[in-house]
Scaffold this active site. Structure first.
Site, short mmCIF file in Angstrom:
data_model
loop_
_atom_site.label_atom_id
_atom_site.label_comp_id
_atom_site.label_asym_id
_atom_site.label_seq_id
_atom_site.Cartn_x
_atom_site.Cartn_y
_atom_site.Cartn_z
N CYS A 1 -85.61 122.84 47.72
CA CYS A 1 -85.16 123.37 49.12
C CYS A 1 -85.21 124.99 48.71
O CYS A 1 -85.15 125.63 49.71
CB CYS A 1 -83.92 123.05 49.50
N HIS B 1 -81.11 127.54 54.53
CA HIS B 1 -81.59 126.46 54.41
C HIS B 1 -80.94 125.32 55.37
O HIS B 1 -79.82 125.21 55.39
CB HIS B 1 -81.50 125.95 53.26
N ASN C 1 -83.39 118.22 57.60
CA ASN C 1 -83.68 119.12 56.17
C ASN C 1 -85.31 118.74 56.15
O ASN C 1 -85.77 117.78 55.28
CB ASN C 1 -82.80 118.48 55.30
N1 ACO Z 1 -74.72 106.10 58.92
C1 ACO Z 1 -73.34 105.50 58.85
N2 ACO Z 1 -72.84 105.33 57.54
C2 ACO Z 1 -73.24 106.07 56.52
C3 ACO Z 1 -74.39 106.62 56.34
C4 ACO Z 1 -75.07 106.51 57.70
N3 ACO Z 1 -76.39 107.35 57.70
N4 ACO Z 1 -74.57 107.19 55.33
C5 ACO Z 1 -73.48 106.85 54.48
N5 ACO Z 1 -72.72 106.35 55.27
C6 ACO Z 1 -71.50 105.57 54.77
C7 ACO Z 1 -71.38 105.35 53.48
O1 ACO Z 1 -71.91 104.34 52.96
C8 ACO Z 1 -69.85 105.48 53.01
O2 ACO Z 1 -69.46 104.53 53.39
P1 ACO Z 1 -68.28 103.60 52.48
O3 ACO Z 1 -67.12 104.73 52.50
O4 ACO Z 1 -68.03 102.27 53.20
O5 ACO Z 1 -68.90 103.46 51.13
C9 ACO Z 1 -69.30 106.67 54.04
O6 ACO Z 1 -70.26 106.60 55.09
C10 ACO Z 1 -69.27 107.99 53.37
O7 ACO Z 1 -68.77 108.78 54.29
P2 ACO Z 1 -68.34 110.19 54.21
O8 ACO Z 1 -67.51 109.98 52.81
O9 ACO Z 1 -67.42 110.57 55.20
O10 ACO Z 1 -69.62 110.96 53.94
P3 ACO Z 1 -69.63 112.36 53.70
O11 ACO Z 1 -68.56 112.95 54.40
O12 ACO Z 1 -69.71 112.53 52.26
O13 ACO Z 1 -71.17 112.83 54.43
C11 ACO Z 1 -73.18 113.38 53.44
C12 ACO Z 1 -72.22 112.31 53.51
C13 ACO Z 1 -73.38 114.01 55.06
C14 ACO Z 1 -74.56 113.13 52.87
C15 ACO Z 1 -72.66 114.62 52.94
O14 ACO Z 1 -72.09 114.37 51.57
C16 ACO Z 1 -73.47 116.09 52.85
O15 ACO Z 1 -73.68 116.32 53.69
N6 ACO Z 1 -73.86 116.16 51.47
C17 ACO Z 1 -74.96 117.03 51.24
C18 ACO Z 1 -76.29 116.66 51.65
C19 ACO Z 1 -77.30 117.48 51.67
O16 ACO Z 1 -77.18 118.58 52.26
N7 ACO Z 1 -78.41 117.08 50.90
C20 ACO Z 1 -79.71 118.08 50.61
C21 ACO Z 1 -79.59 119.25 50.30
S1 ACO Z 1 -80.68 119.86 48.96
C22 ACO Z 1 -81.89 119.57 49.59
O17 ACO Z 1 -82.29 119.96 50.57
C23 ACO Z 1 -83.02 118.67 49.07
#
Ligand code: ACO
Length: 320
Positions: free
Chosen positions: A112, A249, A279
């Site tokens: 990215c 980004h 993204n």
């Molecule tokens: N729908 C419903 N539930 C979901 C989903 C979804 N799409 N995805 C995950 N969950 C669940 C998980 O299974 C987990 O459940 P569990 O607790 O029963 O195991 C739970 O949701 C996790 O929830 P949170 O802990 O509240 O999730 P979090 O607040 O960490 O948010 C997220 C997850 C959005 C991915 C966050 O960690 C994030 O934004 N990280 C950065 C991701 C990013 O930007 N990546 C790319 C950047 S680099 C690049 O661009 C290549």
């Protein structure tokens, strides 16, 4: 050293817009979960469009915007982690289709941050006089590298391309570019390639997908983006209060808002289009810049900043 300015912008996206509600029909998720955790409402997903096609479409718009003849372009760099093929490069395919017969063309891989890294190479080349007009493209069809049964990742990404023409200028407008990497943290965001499979080794060749430790990526992003912004201002005549727009980004709205809070800036200064695109990795910053251009005024001081796999990061300080 030569001055450099941006003279053209363009972007392209696949025809198909997939909403959160559409996704919730084949993976266990909901519009409410995706919106509250990421800000994303939809993403464009290829139903056949290739990285080369989107890159060419974006390039043609940028070339027309810059009013340059393709034969004047002497450098084409495409940033991508989802090329249609490894050889010929996306950049060489673009060169052939647009008729940029005098260009040196190649791809780079910095996830990215790829657009910022490619821009640094192009701007440095123009500064030292080895190029006069450079076409820099971020193009991704990441949807083919996503596990569409994995709700942790499939809701986050989209496809698209953005293109910028940089050219030599009497008045310098690209004030500073900062980049960095930390390979020791690489395992938090991975996308495997073809494993060794040869006359000596037999390997499982089943497809592998993008994998992400979301929390670690979140922690990394919210600490590195403020650093990128402060670093690119260092040693310049500008400070945070000079900046009219931050075009970061477009990974996650919570990351953007956290960056604004850490820097103590008004989040209205952040440009956002992730709700529409998701993204798009290396394409995200040039698409956002193209979308933001109607809200920019001549003379505005802008910061672009990216972060991503590698891990990598980078920022550009420029005058519009
Ligand atoms: N729908 C419903 N539930 C979901 C989903 C979804 N799409 N995805 C995950 N969950 C669940 C998980 O299974 C987990 O459940 P569990 O607790 O029963 O195991 C739970 O949701 C996790 O929830 P949170 O802990 O509240 O999730 P979090 O607040 O960490 O948010 C997220 C997850 C959005 C991915 C966050 O960690 C994030 O934004 N990280 C950065 C991701 C990013 O930007 N990546 C790319 C950047 S680099 C690049 O661009 C290549």
């Amino acid at each position: 050293m030569n001055g450099v300015r941006i003279s053209g912008l363009g972007s392209a996206k696949p025809e198909n817009l997939v909403s959160n509600t559409d996704l919730s029909k084949f993976v266990d998720t909901s519009d409410e979960w995706i919106t509250t955790r990421t800000g994303i409402k939809s993403r464009y997903i290829s139903s056949g469009e290739t990285a080369v096609e989107l890159a060419v479409d974006a390039a043609k718009v940028a070339i027309s915007d810059a009013n340059v003849n393709p034969s004047e372009i002497d450098l084409i760099i495409v940033a991508t982690i989802s090329p249609d093929q490894m050889m010929p490069s996306t950049a060489c395919c673009v060169q052939s289709i647009i008729g940029a017969k005098n260009a040196t063309a190649f791809d780079i891989s910095a996830a990215c941050s790829g657009f910022v890294f490619a821009s640094k190479i192009a701007v440095d080349a123009i500064r030292i006089g080895s190029a006069k007009k450079a076409l820099v493209i971020g193009a991704e069809i990441l949807s083919k590298s996503i596990d569409w049964t994995d709700r942790n990742t499939c809701v986050l990404f989209g496809d698209g391309a953005g293109a910028v023409i940089y050219e030599k200028s009497d008045v310098n407008k690209i004030i500073n570019i900062y980049t960095g990497s930390d390979g020791t943290l690489g395992q938090v965001l991975t996308l495997d390639h073809t494993p060794i499979n040869n006359c000596l080794v037999t390997t499982d060749l089943s497809t592998s997908y993008l994998k992400m430790d979301g929390r670690e990526v979140y922690k990394f992003a919210t600490s590195v983006v403020p650093l990128c912004i402060n670093k690119v201002l260092e040693g310049t005549d500008y400070s945070l209060s000079s900046i009219k727009k931050f075009i970061l980004h477009q990974a996650n709205e919570r990351i953007l808002n956290s960056v604004a809070k850490k820097l103590g800036i008004d989040d209205k200064l952040l440009f956002k289009n992730l709700f529409e695109y998701g993204n798009t990795s290396a394409a995200s910053i040039p698409i956002a810049l193209d979308d933001a251009k109607s809200s920019l005024c001549k003379g505005d001081i802008i910061i672009l900043a990216g972060f991503g796999g590698g891990l990598t990061w980078g920022s550009i300080l420029f005058e519009w």
